[in-house]
Design a protein around this motif. Sequence first.
Motif, PDB file in Angstrom:
ATOM      1  N   CYS A 179       3.489  -4.912  -1.445  1.00 21.10           N
ATOM      2  CA  CYS A 179       3.135  -3.812  -0.877  1.00 21.10           C
ATOM      3  C   CYS A 179       2.332  -2.893  -1.633  1.00 21.10           C
ATOM      4  CB  CYS A 179       4.448  -2.858  -0.643  1.00 21.10           C
ATOM      5  SG  CYS A 179       5.566  -3.612   0.778  1.00 21.10           S
ATOM      6  N   VAL A 180       2.492  -2.768  -3.097  1.00 20.58           N
ATOM      7  CA  VAL A 180       1.574  -2.193  -3.882  1.00 20.58           C
ATOM      8  C   VAL A 180       0.328  -2.842  -4.130  1.00 20.58           C
ATOM      9  CG1 VAL A 180       1.038  -1.839  -6.475  1.00 20.58           C
ATOM     10  CG2 VAL A 180       3.502  -1.441  -5.429  1.00 20.58           C
ATOM     11  N   THR A 181       0.119  -4.110  -4.076  1.00 25.10           N
ATOM     12  CA  THR A 181      -0.990  -4.777  -3.880  1.00 25.10           C
ATOM     13  C   THR A 181      -2.081  -4.525  -2.550  1.00 25.10           C
ATOM     14  OG1 THR A 181      -0.392  -6.698  -5.233  1.00 25.10           O
ATOM     15  CG2 THR A 181      -2.272  -7.141  -3.958  1.00 25.10           C
ATOM     16  N   GLN A 182      -1.182  -4.419  -1.407  1.00 27.18           N
ATOM     17  CA  GLN A 182      -1.831  -4.125  -0.278  1.00 27.18           C
ATOM     18  C   GLN A 182      -2.558  -2.770  -0.286  1.00 27.18           C
ATOM     19  OE1 GLN A 182       1.581  -4.978   2.236  1.00 27.18           O
ATOM     20  NE2 GLN A 182       0.602  -6.740   3.151  1.00 27.18           N
ATOM     21  N   ALA A 183      -1.855  -1.805  -0.715  1.00 29.29           N
ATOM     22  CA  ALA A 183      -2.237  -0.566  -0.917  1.00 29.29           C
ATOM     23  C   ALA A 183      -3.516  -0.349  -1.857  1.00 29.29           C
ATOM     24  CB  ALA A 183      -1.177   0.510  -1.396  1.00 29.29           C
ATOM     25  N   ASP A 184      -3.466  -1.015  -2.870  1.00 29.12           N
ATOM     26  CA  ASP A 184      -4.793  -1.225  -3.696  1.00 29.12           C
ATOM     27  C   ASP A 184      -5.867  -1.790  -3.013  1.00 29.12           C
ATOM     28  OD1 ASP A 184      -5.941  -0.578  -6.439  1.00 29.12           O
ATOM     29  OD2 ASP A 184      -5.866  -2.951  -6.455  1.00 29.12           O
ATOM     30  N   GLN A 185      -5.732  -3.159  -2.329  1.00 29.10           N
ATOM     31  CA  GLN A 185      -6.697  -3.514  -1.646  1.00 29.10           C
ATOM     32  C   GLN A 185      -7.376  -2.818  -0.572  1.00 29.10           C
ATOM     33  OE1 GLN A 185      -4.882  -7.343  -0.577  1.00 29.10           O
ATOM     34  NE2 GLN A 185      -5.395  -8.375  -2.454  1.00 29.10           N
TER      35      GLN A 185
END
Length: 563
Positions: A419-425
Amino acid sequence: MTDEGDLVHGVWLRTVTRDGVQRSAGLLDVVSGAHAVRRLELPVHTMLPVVLRQLLLPVVIDALGPPATRQEWGERFHRGRFSPDEQERLAHYLGPRYGDRFRMFDAERPFAQVAGLQALNGETKTAAQLVPSVASGNNVPLFSALSEADELLLTPGEAVLWLLHAQCWDTASIKTGAVGDPQAKNGKTTGNPTGPLGQLGVTVPTGRTLYETLLLNTPIMHDGLEPGDRPQWAWDERPAASGCASPAGAAWSERHATGLLDLLTFQARRIRLIACETEQGLRVHRAIVSAGDRLVQAPETEPHTAWQHTAKPKKGQPHRRPRRLASGRAAWQGLGTLLAMTLPVESDGPYTSLLLRQIGDLRHDGVLSGQYPLGVETSALEYGTQSAVVENAIGDELPLPVQALLAEDADLREVVLDCVTQADQVARALDGLHNDLRRAAGGDPLPRDKGSRPSAQFLHSLDGTMRRLLAGLRNVDVDDEEILDRAQLAWEQCVQIAADREAGFLLAAVPPRAVVGRTVKKGDKEFVYRSGKAIGVFRKTLAGVLPLAAEERRVKYEEVAGV
């Protein structure tokens, strides 16, 4: 605060009870009644680790001893309060044994100060030098309500908090040379590091009560405390061979911490508070802040920081260095570090704090419930101009699923980190869309270090959603894959909505000529930039980053279209 700054019995430390009532109490009442306190009410976010480290934790650990096993830790934790025997030992510790060493204005041993400390030039400075948000010397905050010419009057309770704050977070500016300091030159001391916490990204686990917070911040020590390890108020009990300069004098040394208690109460400055009588009572109005002990490096037993591990460090450099917090990033954006439970031995990477690893171990052994409502508070100061001034204060708190701290159970942790990675991408994709739209309109992309980017507003808009997700995941059955899939789908849908909204704002702001766009030649290649093409690339990227939301949207479209 009564009795001339008596920290043990004076009413000075503000708390919020479990019923939500604010009350003030002395050190003994706060510690012994920690089970009834929900949290401490402190002036600034960076004050919580200060009070825990410089006062509460060393008192409790020294008086009762650290737990030697996870089982002993669990017995203390689940009791929910100090036992009658433990309360007697705490009362004895803060009474007959060391009670007289917790007096701010004692003529011989003022708490965390040097009695009779004098500057080589005979001058004192305003008490504002203890408070980073008030203008003093080179530290000139933009929105300070006071100038250096104004007198700042601190109550004894306020003064002791800022005194301890300076011991932990003080800037690296030039310090007043003190009488009796053989290393002072030309009336000053240079080359000072910041306070010990200023070199860390501080991470403090928190519980439902102050009692639980104290236990969550207490390391399990199988062999007990190091021989000769003493807190600053019991410095005279250290062995003569320890090599530690007396914090009761102006002289100081560069050294390692002798153990946990010494580390928590490390005296990075030699300070003397000067009080005066006013119509409102005793107030601290002047102070002397001189150089104090310099910590050689943060030991690997430092409990309140995450680490950056380097597999092949340069010669003379340690494998681990404390990780600092990045300004402008919420705590949840650093979950990759907080949840890094395994030491990356053969590669470079983050490694979470000792205390969070310990909590994961306690969960693994069944000592701590997977549904326990754990919280984490992060704090740091950002310094500028050779660390001589404070530029920014960083502080945040978030709920953290205990189950995500299990090193061998990666399911929940993977969901959270995904979820954190998706927000960053998606944030980067929005910045890319913004740049492409600027090109299509005839302009240039924003320089990396200038301008306001859509990613900042986008990530800020997800803050509440992420916190609700983390709070909800504290109560889920991690073996139920369907629940985890539904949680991630809900997250992706929220991210999709927020991204669509930000993209809409960007499209609405571009001029009509962006529809036609323009062609840019780079070397032998030509690139066509149009608003339609830019939004198409963005949508494709979004579908790749948020696959569950994209599939759900496709299914619903087919249902509506009757495909």
